[in-house]
Design a protein around this motif. Structure first.
Motif, mmCIF file in Angstrom:
data_model
loop_
_atom_site.group_PDB
_atom_site.id
_atom_site.type_symbol
_atom_site.label_atom_id
_atom_site.label_comp_id
_atom_site.label_asym_id
_atom_site.label_seq_id
_atom_site.Cartn_x
_atom_site.Cartn_y
_atom_site.Cartn_z
ATOM 1 N N LEU A 127 51.805 34.887 48.697
ATOM 2 C CA LEU A 127 51.682 34.150 47.575
ATOM 3 C C LEU A 127 52.554 34.311 46.491
ATOM 4 O O LEU A 127 53.239 35.207 46.463
ATOM 5 N N CYS A 128 52.807 33.480 45.920
ATOM 6 C CA CYS A 128 53.830 33.192 44.722
ATOM 7 C C CYS A 128 53.281 34.067 43.492
ATOM 8 O O CYS A 128 52.096 33.737 43.125
ATOM 9 N N LYS A 129 54.045 34.656 42.948
ATOM 10 C CA LYS A 129 53.754 35.907 41.905
ATOM 11 C C LYS A 129 53.720 35.085 40.618
ATOM 12 O O LYS A 129 54.532 35.489 39.812
ATOM 13 N N TRP A 130 52.786 34.137 40.527
ATOM 14 C CA TRP A 130 52.680 33.527 39.320
ATOM 15 C C TRP A 130 51.119 33.144 38.978
ATOM 16 O O TRP A 130 50.576 32.842 39.741
ATOM 17 N N LEU A 131 51.075 33.744 37.791
ATOM 18 C CA LEU A 131 49.472 33.618 37.160
ATOM 19 C C LEU A 131 49.248 32.445 36.177
ATOM 20 O O LEU A 131 48.432 32.378 35.450
ATOM 21 N N ASP A 162 53.789 33.636 29.894
ATOM 22 C CA ASP A 162 53.226 34.589 29.010
ATOM 23 C C ASP A 162 52.062 35.357 29.691
ATOM 24 O O ASP A 162 51.736 36.613 29.704
ATOM 25 N N ALA A 163 51.411 34.807 30.746
ATOM 26 C CA ALA A 163 50.535 35.409 31.416
ATOM 27 C C ALA A 163 51.185 36.428 32.449
ATOM 28 O O ALA A 163 50.514 37.658 32.683
ATOM 29 N N ASN A 164 52.288 35.984 33.054
ATOM 30 C CA ASN A 164 52.995 36.937 33.833
ATOM 31 C C ASN A 164 53.342 38.263 32.949
ATOM 32 O O ASN A 164 53.476 39.435 33.408
ATOM 33 N N ARG A 165 53.846 37.951 31.720
ATOM 34 C CA ARG A 165 54.294 39.116 30.755
ATOM 35 C C ARG A 165 53.281 39.854 30.596
ATOM 36 O O ARG A 165 53.473 41.133 30.604
ATOM 37 N N LYS A 166 52.092 39.356 30.188
ATOM 38 C CA LYS A 166 51.110 40.214 29.873
ATOM 39 C C LYS A 166 50.666 41.175 31.198
ATOM 40 O O LYS A 166 50.124 42.354 30.953
ATOM 41 N N PHE A 167 50.666 40.515 32.340
ATOM 42 C CA PHE A 167 50.407 41.200 33.514
ATOM 43 C C PHE A 167 51.407 42.417 33.793
ATOM 44 O O PHE A 167 50.908 43.452 34.133
ATOM 45 N N ASN A 168 52.460 42.113 33.584
ATOM 46 C CA ASN A 168 53.660 43.023 33.818
ATOM 47 C C ASN A 168 53.172 44.305 32.971
ATOM 48 O O ASN A 168 53.562 45.501 33.226
#
Length: 593
Positions: free
Chosen positions: A497-501, A505-511
């Motif tokens: 899967l592509c690691k994209w939420l 901003d969503a990826n930054r918060k997840f990180n």
């Protein structure tokens, strides 16, 4: 006002008061507090003294001991006519004091053999005693033991980094106990004591054999062991002590890492676990025993979660192995069994899978069910031998299924209120079958066909192509079954899967979340990588991690998800490495896809 016992002086006083008795101790983990925990031990000793003095045999266990079943009397007493002691336990059933141990190896817990000298005495005497489970019989020997323990605690009143168990063990060592069956003098002395209390059973001594679990007697003239209060004055007595078998009265390593409940013969009465003591574990903090609770959940022993924990919401889990046999073979060829680098390399793969599962659960708004985790090295604060605790069985298989607190700091997950469940959650009797019945298997493949219109598989299978954004998976799952309660996906499919939420901003918060909950500070110090001169360097202190030598440190979180500055989705274009884990200090993780 009725006089009460002042535990520090052991005198009766109308003004007796202690921090513990009055409930004024600060509510925190104060095991090593120089007075509070010892005071608690003194209160415990006083309580035991009163009960034993009244003629009661007292069986006591720590709060973090779970009793799995009945049958304790088979190891401890002749006082239950319908349940006599097992043949192996007939001497134990007459001893003054019985106690569990921290022994980890069943071989050393059995009858002693001289080829294992200096540990040839056997019966768990190689390792420290552990007061998690203790029985005090109503005898003068027990009363003498309790007074000697009390005096030893009083002598440590102002000592740092001690507690009642440490003092218990030190006092027993000072009493120089020796097996009763190796000396005619000791055997006669114990038999006289048994006769004085009406406990002597000649038939037991006539059928002793190598499988009869041994009992040891304290030395003559051990002055602190007086069976009376200080003001009364009396001569010291000798006490008989026996250790409880590790397969039955298990500790944290024996039960959770060695899986004592599944060992050969586990259904036999002499080998069936009766208790589990939550020792050798991590993630407990001053505010809450996060690690103990999680271990209890993993073993199905935590009975206070509300119905909503099992019944509400939807879930996502990985099915199948987290790494392939080929990956394991490659890593095992590269690093020897004793090396923590093998542990770090295999863990980097499973840690990346946990990261991806956490991301998918975020995208789906579901709770993640942790996969079964494996360890290739014991987590231990001292030196390791062949990546095992020094007292663990030499033949203990590696890797083995281990607990979450062996690899992660549970408090970090609880701090951020991560919605997660233990790996065996679906097998818990309180988990509704309706969750499994509403499951969808997610397939990520470039060649697998989607189920045809009206096909039965269409209701429980969602097929998406590699590179599909995680944020788009929910739509595919809902198309298969709009009432899905459980999404199941293989580790290889999850990686595709592509690691994209859905946004930068969503990826930054997840990180930010992933960096916090997926890192842990744990060191692994192999004895094989320490020259004796280094290992014995003055100033080496296991409590100070910065004095360790040649230790591998874990665990670093996997690589971040992409955070494109322009906010555009990276899906459909080549992404960089997605799971490089570089360990600080001595260790390096493996780069995985």
């Amino acid at each position: 006002q009725t006089p009460a016992l002042q535990v520090w002086t052991y005198t009766q006083s109308k003004n007796a008061s202690t921090v513990v008795q009055e409930g004024n101790a600060e509510w925190k983990y104060y095991r090593h507090h120089k007075s509070s925990f010892l005071e608690l031990g003194l209160v415990k000793a006083a309580f035991l003294w009163e009960l034993v003095s009244l003629g009661y045999d007292v069986l006591i266990s720590d709060l973090d001991v779970v009793w799995l079943s009945g049958g304790w009397e088979r190891w401890m007493t002749f006082r239950v006519p319908g349940s006599p002691p097992l043949p192996e336990a007939e001497l134990l059933a007459m001893a003054d004091v019985l106690v569990s141990t921290d022994e980890l190896d069943e071989e050393y817990d059995a009858h002693g053999r001289y080829e294992r000298w200096p540990h040839g005495a056997g019966w768990g005497t190689r390792s420290d005693l552990n007061t998690g489970v203790v029985l005090f019989r109503a005898t003068n020997g027990s009363k003498g033991f309790l007074q000697a323990w009390r005096l030893a605690m009083l002598a440590k009143r102002d000592a740092e980094n001690t507690n009642d168990q440490f003092v218990f063990c030190a006092m027993v060592r000072e009493a120089n106990l020796e097996p009763v069956t190796t000396s005619a003098e000791r055997l006669s002395a114990w038999q006289l004591s048994l006769s004085a209390h009406g406990l002597f059973r000649p038939d037991v001594f006539s059928r002793l054999n190598p499988s009869t679990r041994g009992v040891s007697l304290s030395r003559q003239g051990f002055a602190p062991a007086t069976p009376c209060l200080p003001a009364e004055g009396c001569a010291p007595v000798r006490f008989a002590l026996g250790t409880l078998p590790l397969r039955v009265f298990t500790g944290g390593h024996t039960y959770f890492m060695q899986r004592a409940a599944d060992m050969p013969g586990h259904a036999l009465p002499r080998l069936s676990p009766l208790t589990v003591h939550f020792t050798f574990q991590y993630s407990d903090t001053p505010d809450y025993p996060h690690g103990k609770r999680q271990r209890a959940r993993e073993a199905g022993l935590w009975a206070v979660d509300p119905p909503a924990y099992f019944e509400n919401g939807s879930f996502v889990r990985i099915v199948g192995p987290l790494y392939s046999q080929a990956q394991r073979r490659d890593i095992e060829r590269k690093f020897p069994e004793w090396s923590p680098q093998r542990h770090m390399a295999l863990d980097a793969i499973q840690r990346a899978a946990v990261r991806d599962l956490l991301a998918l659960s975020t995208a789906l708004g579901a709770a993640l069910i942790l996969p079964p985790l494996t360890c290739s090295c014991d987590r231990y604060w001292g030196f390791l031998e062949n990546c095992r605790m020094p007292t663990a069985p030499r033949g203990m298989p590696l890797p083995y299924r281990c607990t979450q607190d062996s690899l992660f700091e549970i408090k970090f997950w609880d701090d951020l209120k991560i919605d997660f469940r233990e790996s065996d959650f679906l097998d818990h009797p309180q988990t509704p079958q309706a969750i499994r019945d509403a499951s969808v298997r997610l397939v990520v493949s470039g060649i697998a066909p989607a189920p045809g219109t009206g096909a039965a598989e269409g209701g429980f299978t969602a097929v998406v192509r590699p590179g599909t954004a995680m944020s788009e998976v929910g739509r595919a799952v809902a198309a298969a079954n709009p009432r899905t309660r459980l999404v199941e996906v293989g580790a290889a499919d999850l990686r595709r899967l592509c690691k994209w939420l859905g946004s930068t901003d969503a990826n930054r918060k997840f990180n930010q979340v992933a960096r916090y909950v997926l890192h842990e500070s744990a060191r692994y110090c192999p004895l094989e990588d320490h020259h004796e001169a280094v290992g014995n360097t003055p100033g080496w202190n296991w409590r100070d991690p910065f004095t360790a030598y040649n230790c591998t440190w874990g665990f670093a979180p996997p690589a971040d998800f992409p955070e494109p500055a322009d906010g555009s989705s990276p899906c459909g274009r080549r992404q960089g490495p997605t799971a490089g884990a570089q360990s600080p200090g001595g260790g390096t993780g493996s780069a995985v896809g």
